[in-house]
Design a protein around this motif. Structure first.
Motif, PDB file in Angstrom:
ATOM      1  N   ILE A   9       0.845  -1.190   0.000  1.00  0.00           N
ATOM      2  CA  ILE A   9       0.000   0.000   0.000  1.00  0.00           C
ATOM      3  C   ILE A   9       0.884   1.244   0.000  1.00  0.00           C
ATOM      4  O   ILE A   9       1.765   1.388   0.836  1.00  0.00           O
ATOM      5  CB  ILE A   9      -0.939   0.045   1.221  1.00  0.00           C
ATOM      6  CG1 ILE A   9      -1.893  -1.147   1.206  1.00  0.00           C
ATOM      7  CG2 ILE A   9      -1.728   1.351   1.249  1.00  0.00           C
ATOM      8  CD1 ILE A   9      -2.763  -1.254   2.442  1.00  0.00           C
ATOM      9  N   THR A  10       0.644   2.139  -0.959  1.00  0.00           N
ATOM     10  CA  THR A  10       1.329   3.421  -1.024  1.00  0.00           C
ATOM     11  C   THR A  10       0.366   4.461  -0.478  1.00  0.00           C
ATOM     12  O   THR A  10      -0.769   4.558  -0.944  1.00  0.00           O
ATOM     13  CB  THR A  10       1.719   3.767  -2.470  1.00  0.00           C
ATOM     14  OG1 THR A  10       2.583   2.742  -2.957  1.00  0.00           O
ATOM     15  CG2 THR A  10       2.402   5.109  -2.559  1.00  0.00           C
ATOM     16  N   GLN A  11       0.813   5.253   0.513  1.00  0.00           N
ATOM     17  CA  GLN A  11      -0.050   6.251   1.126  1.00  0.00           C
ATOM     18  C   GLN A  11       0.413   7.663   0.772  1.00  0.00           C
ATOM     19  O   GLN A  11       1.598   7.970   0.893  1.00  0.00           O
ATOM     20  CB  GLN A  11      -0.065   6.075   2.644  1.00  0.00           C
ATOM     21  CG  GLN A  11      -0.654   4.722   3.043  1.00  0.00           C
ATOM     22  CD  GLN A  11      -0.888   4.614   4.529  1.00  0.00           C
ATOM     23  OE1 GLN A  11      -1.491   5.487   5.119  1.00  0.00           O
ATOM     24  NE2 GLN A  11      -0.414   3.539   5.115  1.00  0.00           N
ATOM     25  N   ILE A  12      -0.539   8.477   0.330  1.00  0.00           N
ATOM     26  CA  ILE A  12      -0.299   9.886   0.042  1.00  0.00           C
ATOM     27  C   ILE A  12      -0.942  10.660   1.194  1.00  0.00           C
ATOM     28  O   ILE A  12      -2.163  10.711   1.301  1.00  0.00           O
ATOM     29  CB  ILE A  12      -0.934  10.324  -1.301  1.00  0.00           C
ATOM     30  CG1 ILE A  12      -0.635   9.354  -2.440  1.00  0.00           C
ATOM     31  CG2 ILE A  12      -0.560  11.766  -1.630  1.00  0.00           C
ATOM     32  CD1 ILE A  12       0.786   9.231  -2.848  1.00  0.00           C
ATOM     33  N   GLY A  13      -0.123  11.229   2.076  1.00  0.00           N
ATOM     34  CA  GLY A  13      -0.620  11.910   3.273  1.00  0.00           C
ATOM     35  C   GLY A  13      -1.394  13.180   2.969  1.00  0.00           C
ATOM     36  O   GLY A  13      -1.285  13.752   1.878  1.00  0.00           O
ATOM     37  N   HIS A  14      -2.174  13.647   3.951  1.00  0.00           N
ATOM     38  CA  HIS A  14      -3.054  14.800   3.749  1.00  0.00           C
ATOM     39  C   HIS A  14      -2.300  16.087   3.424  1.00  0.00           C
ATOM     40  O   HIS A  14      -2.849  16.989   2.813  1.00  0.00           O
ATOM     41  CB  HIS A  14      -3.964  14.995   4.966  1.00  0.00           C
ATOM     42  CG  HIS A  14      -3.259  15.510   6.179  1.00  0.00           C
ATOM     43  ND1 HIS A  14      -2.581  14.693   7.049  1.00  0.00           N
ATOM     44  CD2 HIS A  14      -3.108  16.766   6.663  1.00  0.00           C
ATOM     45  CE1 HIS A  14      -2.050  15.410   8.006  1.00  0.00           C
ATOM     46  NE2 HIS A  14      -2.351  16.670   7.799  1.00  0.00           N
ATOM     47  N   SER A  15      -1.034  16.190   3.783  1.00  0.00           N
ATOM     48  CA  SER A  15      -0.277  17.417   3.496  1.00  0.00           C
ATOM     49  C   SER A  15       0.546  17.309   2.204  1.00  0.00           C
ATOM     50  O   SER A  15       1.290  18.226   1.873  1.00  0.00           O
ATOM     51  CB  SER A  15       0.660  17.730   4.668  1.00  0.00           C
ATOM     52  OG  SER A  15       1.621  16.700   4.810  1.00  0.00           O
ATOM     53  N   VAL A  16       0.371  16.210   1.460  1.00  0.00           N
ATOM     54  CA  VAL A  16       1.160  15.969   0.249  1.00  0.00           C
ATOM     55  C   VAL A  16       0.341  16.293  -0.997  1.00  0.00           C
ATOM     56  O   VAL A  16      -0.816  15.894  -1.114  1.00  0.00           O
ATOM     57  CB  VAL A  16       1.646  14.504   0.196  1.00  0.00           C
ATOM     58  CG1 VAL A  16       2.370  14.210  -1.107  1.00  0.00           C
ATOM     59  CG2 VAL A  16       2.526  14.186   1.391  1.00  0.00           C
ATOM     60  N   THR A  17       0.974  17.001  -1.957  1.00  0.00           N
ATOM     61  CA  THR A  17       0.378  17.260  -3.266  1.00  0.00           C
ATOM     62  C   THR A  17       1.317  16.692  -4.322  1.00  0.00           C
ATOM     63  O   THR A  17       2.510  16.994  -4.317  1.00  0.00           O
ATOM     64  CB  THR A  17       0.186  18.770  -3.514  1.00  0.00           C
ATOM     65  OG1 THR A  17      -0.728  19.280  -2.545  1.00  0.00           O
ATOM     66  CG2 THR A  17      -0.363  19.037  -4.914  1.00  0.00           C
ATOM     67  N   VAL A  28      -3.130   2.165  -3.642  1.00  0.00           N
ATOM     68  CA  VAL A  28      -2.783   3.555  -3.345  1.00  0.00           C
ATOM     69  C   VAL A  28      -3.900   4.164  -2.512  1.00  0.00           C
ATOM     70  O   VAL A  28      -5.067   4.108  -2.891  1.00  0.00           O
ATOM     71  CB  VAL A  28      -2.570   4.375  -4.642  1.00  0.00           C
ATOM     72  CG1 VAL A  28      -2.337   5.850  -4.321  1.00  0.00           C
ATOM     73  CG2 VAL A  28      -1.410   3.811  -5.450  1.00  0.00           C
ATOM     74  N   ARG A  29      -3.522   4.733  -1.360  1.00  0.00           N
ATOM     75  CA  ARG A  29      -4.463   5.408  -0.465  1.00  0.00           C
ATOM     76  C   ARG A  29      -4.134   6.892  -0.496  1.00  0.00           C
ATOM     77  O   ARG A  29      -3.009   7.285  -0.187  1.00  0.00           O
ATOM     78  CB  ARG A  29      -4.338   4.851   0.950  1.00  0.00           C
ATOM     79  CG  ARG A  29      -5.257   5.497   1.968  1.00  0.00           C
ATOM     80  CD  ARG A  29      -5.074   4.873   3.340  1.00  0.00           C
ATOM     81  NE  ARG A  29      -5.478   3.487   3.382  1.00  0.00           N
ATOM     82  CZ  ARG A  29      -6.713   3.060   3.636  1.00  0.00           C
ATOM     83  NH1 ARG A  29      -7.682   3.934   3.859  1.00  0.00           N
ATOM     84  NH2 ARG A  29      -6.993   1.780   3.669  1.00  0.00           N
ATOM     85  N   VAL A  30      -5.122   7.729  -0.877  1.00  0.00           N
ATOM     86  CA  VAL A  30      -4.894   9.164  -1.051  1.00  0.00           C
ATOM     87  C   VAL A  30      -5.669   9.950   0.003  1.00  0.00           C
ATOM     88  O   VAL A  30      -6.895   9.920   0.024  1.00  0.00           O
ATOM     89  CB  VAL A  30      -5.339   9.626  -2.462  1.00  0.00           C
ATOM     90  CG1 VAL A  30      -5.089  11.121  -2.635  1.00  0.00           C
ATOM     91  CG2 VAL A  30      -4.641   8.831  -3.543  1.00  0.00           C
ATOM     92  N   ALA A  31      -4.937  10.643   0.858  1.00  0.00           N
ATOM     93  CA  ALA A  31      -5.538  11.575   1.809  1.00  0.00           C
ATOM     94  C   ALA A  31      -5.176  13.003   1.404  1.00  0.00           C
ATOM     95  O   ALA A  31      -5.786  13.955   1.875  1.00  0.00           O
ATOM     96  CB  ALA A  31      -5.069  11.286   3.225  1.00  0.00           C
ATOM     97  N   GLY A  32      -4.191  13.138   0.516  1.00  0.00           N
ATOM     98  CA  GLY A  32      -3.737  14.439   0.022  1.00  0.00           C
ATOM     99  C   GLY A  32      -4.353  14.769  -1.326  1.00  0.00           C
ATOM    100  O   GLY A  32      -5.525  14.500  -1.569  1.00  0.00           O
ATOM    101  N   THR A  33      -3.517  15.322  -2.226  1.00  0.00           N
ATOM    102  CA  THR A  33      -3.993  15.784  -3.533  1.00  0.00           C
ATOM    103  C   THR A  33      -3.123  15.197  -4.646  1.00  0.00           C
ATOM    104  O   THR A  33      -1.893  15.187  -4.528  1.00  0.00           O
ATOM    105  CB  THR A  33      -3.919  17.326  -3.611  1.00  0.00           C
ATOM    106  OG1 THR A  33      -4.708  17.873  -2.553  1.00  0.00           O
ATOM    107  CG2 THR A  33      -4.436  17.857  -4.937  1.00  0.00           C
ATOM    108  N   ILE A  34      -3.781  14.746  -5.717  1.00  0.00           N
ATOM    109  CA  ILE A  34      -3.076  14.303  -6.919  1.00  0.00           C
ATOM    110  C   ILE A  34      -3.685  15.022  -8.112  1.00  0.00           C
ATOM    111  O   ILE A  34      -4.905  15.001  -8.306  1.00  0.00           O
ATOM    112  CB  ILE A  34      -3.169  12.776  -7.136  1.00  0.00           C
ATOM    113  CG1 ILE A  34      -2.496  12.022  -5.995  1.00  0.00           C
ATOM    114  CG2 ILE A  34      -2.549  12.390  -8.482  1.00  0.00           C
ATOM    115  CD1 ILE A  34      -2.592  10.502  -6.095  1.00  0.00           C
ATOM    116  N   GLN A  49     -10.775  13.405   2.986  1.00  0.00           N
ATOM    117  CA  GLN A  49     -10.052  14.657   2.747  1.00  0.00           C
ATOM    118  C   GLN A  49      -9.250  14.624   1.456  1.00  0.00           C
ATOM    119  O   GLN A  49      -8.655  15.620   1.075  1.00  0.00           O
ATOM    120  CB  GLN A  49      -9.157  15.002   3.953  1.00  0.00           C
ATOM    121  CG  GLN A  49      -8.029  14.022   4.195  1.00  0.00           C
ATOM    122  CD  GLN A  49      -8.397  12.849   5.092  1.00  0.00           C
ATOM    123  OE1 GLN A  49      -9.494  12.328   5.034  1.00  0.00           O
ATOM    124  NE2 GLN A  49      -7.458  12.413   5.905  1.00  0.00           N
ATOM    125  N   GLY A  50      -9.234  13.498   0.749  1.00  0.00           N
ATOM    126  CA  GLY A  50      -8.473  13.355  -0.488  1.00  0.00           C
ATOM    127  C   GLY A  50      -9.109  14.099  -1.654  1.00  0.00           C
ATOM    128  O   GLY A  50     -10.330  14.187  -1.765  1.00  0.00           O
TER     129      GLY A  50
END
Length: 118
Positions: A9-17, A28-34, A49-50
């Motif tokens: 699992i790849t996690q994109i944290g809430h503060s990551v864009t 892939v788990r997205v809490a930030g922005t892509i 919050q993603g």
């Protein structure tokens, strides 16, 4: 201890864009922005919050946050009650929970056989 068959699992944290393309063979788990494109052989999870603005191709997906763009899901797409989805959906199976917002078109079911094979 890894369980046989367990998916990375790849996690994109809430503060990551991330601006660009995301691809791979893990969930892939997205809490930030892509912003860009996502092409994964696994499950895409967009948390409440993603925020994703992308063309998406994945095996399965669970959307609880906001997605803008087209999505092609090989198996099952779940739009949770908190989700906002604007774009076109192509999937084998679609579940839309009460409260979810979906604006666009949907094509679902089995993929038709290629016409040139006739």
């Amino acid at each position: 201890m890894a369980i046989k068959g367990e998916q990375e699992i790849t996690q994109i944290g809430h503060s990551v864009t991330i601006k660009g393309d995301v691809s791979g063979k893990s969930d892939v788990r997205v809490a930030g922005t892509i912003n860009g494109s996502i092409s994964i052989e696994g499950e895409l999870i967009v948390e409440r919050q993603g925020m994703v603005e992308a063309e998406i191709k994945t095996t399965t997906a669970v959307i609880a946050g906001t997605v803008k763009g087209n999505i092609d899901v090989a198996e099952k797409l779940i739009l949770e009650s908190s989700s906002q989805f604007v774009g076109n959906i192509k999937t084998k199976q679609l579940i839309i929970q009460e409260g979810a917002i979906f604006q666009g078109n949907c094509q679902m079911g089995l993929k038709p056989a290629a016409k040139e094979d006739k």
